[in-house]
Structures are given as structure tokens and as C-alpha cells.
Design a protein around this motif. Structure first.
Motif, PDB file in Angstrom:
ATOM      1  N   ASN A  11       0.812  -1.222   0.000  1.00 55.94           N
ATOM      2  CA  ASN A  11       0.000   0.000   0.000  1.00 55.94           C
ATOM      3  C   ASN A  11       0.842   1.266   0.000  1.00 55.94           C
ATOM      4  O   ASN A  11       0.362   2.324  -0.399  1.00 55.94           O
ATOM      5  N   SER A  12       2.094   1.167   0.416  1.00 53.57           N
ATOM      6  CA  SER A  12       2.958   2.346   0.411  1.00 53.57           C
ATOM      7  C   SER A  12       3.554   2.614  -0.972  1.00 53.57           C
ATOM      8  O   SER A  12       4.142   3.669  -1.193  1.00 53.57           O
ATOM      9  N   LEU A  13       3.387   1.691  -1.884  1.00 50.81           N
ATOM     10  CA  LEU A  13       3.929   1.853  -3.236  1.00 50.81           C
ATOM     11  C   LEU A  13       3.012   2.738  -4.074  1.00 50.81           C
ATOM     12  O   LEU A  13       1.804   2.796  -3.846  1.00 50.81           O
ATOM     13  N   PRO A  14       3.591   3.400  -5.091  1.00 45.69           N
ATOM     14  CA  PRO A  14       2.750   4.134  -6.038  1.00 45.69           C
ATOM     15  C   PRO A  14       1.852   3.152  -6.810  1.00 45.69           C
ATOM     16  O   PRO A  14       2.154   1.964  -6.908  1.00 45.69           O
ATOM     17  N   MET A  15       0.776   3.648  -7.372  1.00 40.95           N
ATOM     18  CA  MET A  15      -0.219   2.800  -8.020  1.00 40.95           C
ATOM     19  C   MET A  15       0.371   1.960  -9.153  1.00 40.95           C
ATOM     20  O   MET A  15       0.027   0.788  -9.296  1.00 40.95           O
ATOM     21  N   ASN A  16       1.292   2.517  -9.952  1.00 40.24           N
ATOM     22  CA  ASN A  16       1.870   1.745 -11.052  1.00 40.24           C
ATOM     23  C   ASN A  16       2.690   0.561 -10.541  1.00 40.24           C
ATOM     24  O   ASN A  16       2.696  -0.512 -11.143  1.00 40.24           O
ATOM     25  N   LEU A  17       3.369   0.730  -9.400  1.00 34.80           N
ATOM     26  CA  LEU A  17       4.141  -0.379  -8.841  1.00 34.80           C
ATOM     27  C   LEU A  17       3.224  -1.409  -8.181  1.00 34.80           C
ATOM     28  O   LEU A  17       3.525  -2.605  -8.186  1.00 34.80           O
ATOM     29  N   ARG A  18       2.110  -0.970  -7.645  1.00 36.79           N
ATOM     30  CA  ARG A  18       1.139  -1.917  -7.094  1.00 36.79           C
ATOM     31  C   ARG A  18       0.619  -2.834  -8.198  1.00 36.79           C
ATOM     32  O   ARG A  18       0.426  -4.022  -7.992  1.00 36.79           O
ATOM     33  N   GLN A  19       0.417  -2.242  -9.384  1.00 39.28           N
ATOM     34  CA  GLN A  19      -0.042  -3.052 -10.517  1.00 39.28           C
ATOM     35  C   GLN A  19       1.020  -4.072 -10.902  1.00 39.28           C
ATOM     36  O   GLN A  19       0.704  -5.213 -11.234  1.00 39.28           O
ATOM     37  N   GLU A  20       2.286  -3.698 -10.842  1.00 41.85           N
ATOM     38  CA  GLU A  20       3.355  -4.651 -11.126  1.00 41.85           C
ATOM     39  C   GLU A  20       3.363  -5.787 -10.121  1.00 41.85           C
ATOM     40  O   GLU A  20       3.580  -6.946 -10.473  1.00 41.85           O
ATOM     41  N   VAL A  21       3.134  -5.468  -8.846  1.00 43.95           N
ATOM     42  CA  VAL A  21       3.058  -6.504  -7.814  1.00 43.95           C
ATOM     43  C   VAL A  21       1.896  -7.446  -8.109  1.00 43.95           C
ATOM     44  O   VAL A  21       2.029  -8.666  -8.032  1.00 43.95           O
ATOM     45  N   ALA A  22       0.747  -6.891  -8.483  1.00 44.59           N
ATOM     46  CA  ALA A  22      -0.421  -7.706  -8.806  1.00 44.59           C
ATOM     47  C   ALA A  22      -0.131  -8.609 -10.001  1.00 44.59           C
ATOM     48  O   ALA A  22      -0.497  -9.794 -10.007  1.00 44.59           O
ATOM     49  N   ASP A  23       0.544  -8.072 -11.019  1.00 41.15           N
ATOM     50  CA  ASP A  23       0.912  -8.880 -12.190  1.00 41.15           C
ATOM     51  C   ASP A  23       1.861 -10.010 -11.801  1.00 41.15           C
ATOM     52  O   ASP A  23       1.735 -11.135 -12.283  1.00 41.15           O
ATOM     53  N   PHE A  24       2.798  -9.712 -10.921  1.00 42.06           N
ATOM     54  CA  PHE A  24       3.748 -10.727 -10.484  1.00 42.06           C
ATOM     55  C   PHE A  24       3.046 -11.834  -9.692  1.00 42.06           C
ATOM     56  O   PHE A  24       3.356 -13.012  -9.844  1.00 42.06           O
ATOM     57  N   VAL A  25       2.073 -11.450  -8.877  1.00 40.75           N
ATOM     58  CA  VAL A  25       1.304 -12.454  -8.122  1.00 40.75           C
ATOM     59  C   VAL A  25       0.560 -13.367  -9.089  1.00 40.75           C
ATOM     60  O   VAL A  25       0.544 -14.591  -8.916  1.00 40.75           O
ATOM     61  N   GLU A  26      -0.046 -12.809 -10.124  1.00 42.10           N
ATOM     62  CA  GLU A  26      -0.735 -13.624 -11.127  1.00 42.10           C
ATOM     63  C   GLU A  26       0.246 -14.556 -11.833  1.00 42.10           C
ATOM     64  O   GLU A  26      -0.066 -15.707 -12.103  1.00 42.10           O
ATOM     65  N   PHE A  27       1.441 -14.050 -12.141  1.00 42.62           N
ATOM     66  CA  PHE A  27       2.475 -14.885 -12.756  1.00 42.62           C
ATOM     67  C   PHE A  27       2.831 -16.063 -11.856  1.00 42.62           C
ATOM     68  O   PHE A  27       2.945 -17.198 -12.311  1.00 42.62           O
ATOM     69  N   LEU A  28       3.004 -15.790 -10.567  1.00 42.22           N
ATOM     70  CA  LEU A  28       3.352 -16.864  -9.630  1.00 42.22           C
ATOM     71  C   LEU A  28       2.235 -17.899  -9.530  1.00 42.22           C
ATOM     72  O   LEU A  28       2.500 -19.105  -9.449  1.00 42.22           O
ATOM     73  N   LYS A  29       0.988 -17.453  -9.551  1.00 38.03           N
ATOM     74  CA  LYS A  29      -0.133 -18.391  -9.519  1.00 38.03           C
ATOM     75  C   LYS A  29      -0.126 -19.286 -10.751  1.00 38.03           C
ATOM     76  O   LYS A  29      -0.320 -20.496 -10.652  1.00 38.03           O
TER      77      LYS A  29
END
Length: 67
Positions: A11-29
Motif C-alpha cells: 500500500n505504500s507503493l505508487p499505483m503503477n508499482l502496485r499493478q506490477e506486484v499484482a501482475d507478479f502475483v498472477e504470474f506466480l499463480k
């Protein structure tokens, strides 16, 4: 790192980096699902899918001098 700490960090990350985290989580799944599929293979699952020609065991003509 606990789940709460991880949420605070994300939550402390900027919105664009949060989206990268979300993309990475989907990749890991997706990566985990692929590994799960590989573990479920059974012996003989490809039986009957591969055909060899009738003369498969016959000696090759190019080696006739050596036989």
C-alpha cells in the motif's frame, strides 16, 4: 514478513508499482498451476499415441558394410 507487513509495504507503493506486484502475483499463480499439472502425470498416459514403422528394428542400408 507477516501478511500485515506485506499489505503495508504494498500500500505504500505508487499505483503503477502496485499493478506490477499484482501482475507478479498472477504470474506466480500461473507458474504454480503449471508445476501442479506436471506432477499429476501418470505412467503410460501416452500409450498408443506414438507409432513406429514396421521396419524400425531393421538394419540401416548405410551400415550394411559393417554388419
Amino acid at each position: 514478513m507477516t501478511t500485515t507487513n506485506l499489505n503495508i509495504e504494498i500500500n505504500s507503493l505508487p499505483m503503477n508499482l502496485r499493478q506490477e506486484v499484482a501482475d507478479f502475483v498472477e504470474f506466480l499463480k500461473t507458474k504454480n498451476k503449471i508445476k501442479s499439472k506436471l506432477k499429476s502425470r501418470e505412467f503410460g498416459a501416452a500409450k498408443g499415441k506414438i507409432k513406429l514403422s514396421e521396419d524400425f528394428d531393421d538394419p540401416l542400408e548405410m551400415f550394411a558394410d559393417y554388419i
